[in-house]
Design an enzyme around this catalytic site. Sequence first.
Site, PDB file in Angstrom:
ATOM      1  N   SER A  97      49.278  42.951  40.918  1.00 35.96           N
ATOM      2  CA  SER A  97      48.082  42.127  40.758  1.00 35.96           C
ATOM      3  C   SER A  97      46.944  42.559  41.661  1.00 35.96           C
ATOM      4  CB  SER A  97      48.405  40.659  41.063  1.00 35.96           C
ATOM      5  OG  SER A  97      48.856  40.518  42.397  1.00 35.96           O
ATOM      6  N   CYS A  98      47.204  43.448  42.614  1.00 34.03           N
ATOM      7  CA  CYS A  98      46.193  43.794  43.601  1.00 34.03           C
ATOM      8  C   CYS A  98      46.122  45.297  43.763  1.00 34.03           C
ATOM      9  CB  CYS A  98      46.503  43.145  44.953  1.00 34.03           C
ATOM     10  SG  CYS A  98      45.406  43.680  46.280  1.00 34.03           S
TER      11      CYS A  98
END
Length: 284
Positions: A124-125
């Site tokens: 997600s990052c």
Amino acid sequence: MGRATDRRSVLRIDLDATDDARVALRRPDTLAVEEPLEIRVGPGGPGRRRPLAVTMRTPGDDLDLAIGFLLTEGLIRSDADVHTAQLCSGVETPNTYNVVDVVLAPGVPAPATDPTRNFYTTSSCGVCGKASIDAVRTRSRFTVADDPLTVPAKLLAELPDRLRAAQRAFDRTGGLHAAGLFTPDGELVVLREDVGRHNAVDKVIGWAVRQRRLPLAGHLLLVSGRASFELTQKAWMAGLPLLAAVSAPSTLAADLADEAGLTLVGFLRGRTMNVYTGTHRVTP
């Protein structure tokens, strides 16, 4: 080699079912695979590559992912900076092939080993492994502000459906992001899927690096999620003049796109869209 999807047994509960036997039943379900990929980089010679990054990704197109990551992080400039890149197995899990070993071309400096170049990225990052604010921003060597690309808004509105139609793994899992490279005429050049939206973009850009197609002038990139700062930076690093997303951009993404002269389109859904920067490239 790893698979992009895998099967699991689940308990399916349907509270609207009229047959009591079908309210809760066991059935197989298809999930998107998420596994770590370690990227090792360095000069030639045994034992001279060092781990640079570990990213959580969906197996597949791993060489594209590694090369795209190195390019968008400013560690290489083109395919000429890479002597070899190969997928190999790890020591602890010898059959998983979760390591990419990159040998840099002679004269290309190895990445610094200080904390600003030690990456761990989740699905997600894309920037959470950076150790300082200064390390987050990497300036592109490509100028996109003068790119004459123009795209009719009507054509842009059709691209999410074209992207979705090409997402084979998403059809089976419902859990993968996609990034698609398009021509100004709306032709899909290449599509990549991954549990991480930044990985999907790196896979597209890595493909372009290995095909010697950089800069990606006159093309546009469409992503299935939101337009974050890191995706905008990756688009700029590849020389893309237009980034479109089906969801929202962030303020930092809009600021960076404006600084780069890049067109940023968000909320590309149905027949509506918001053009945040570079509005001259989208014709009504």
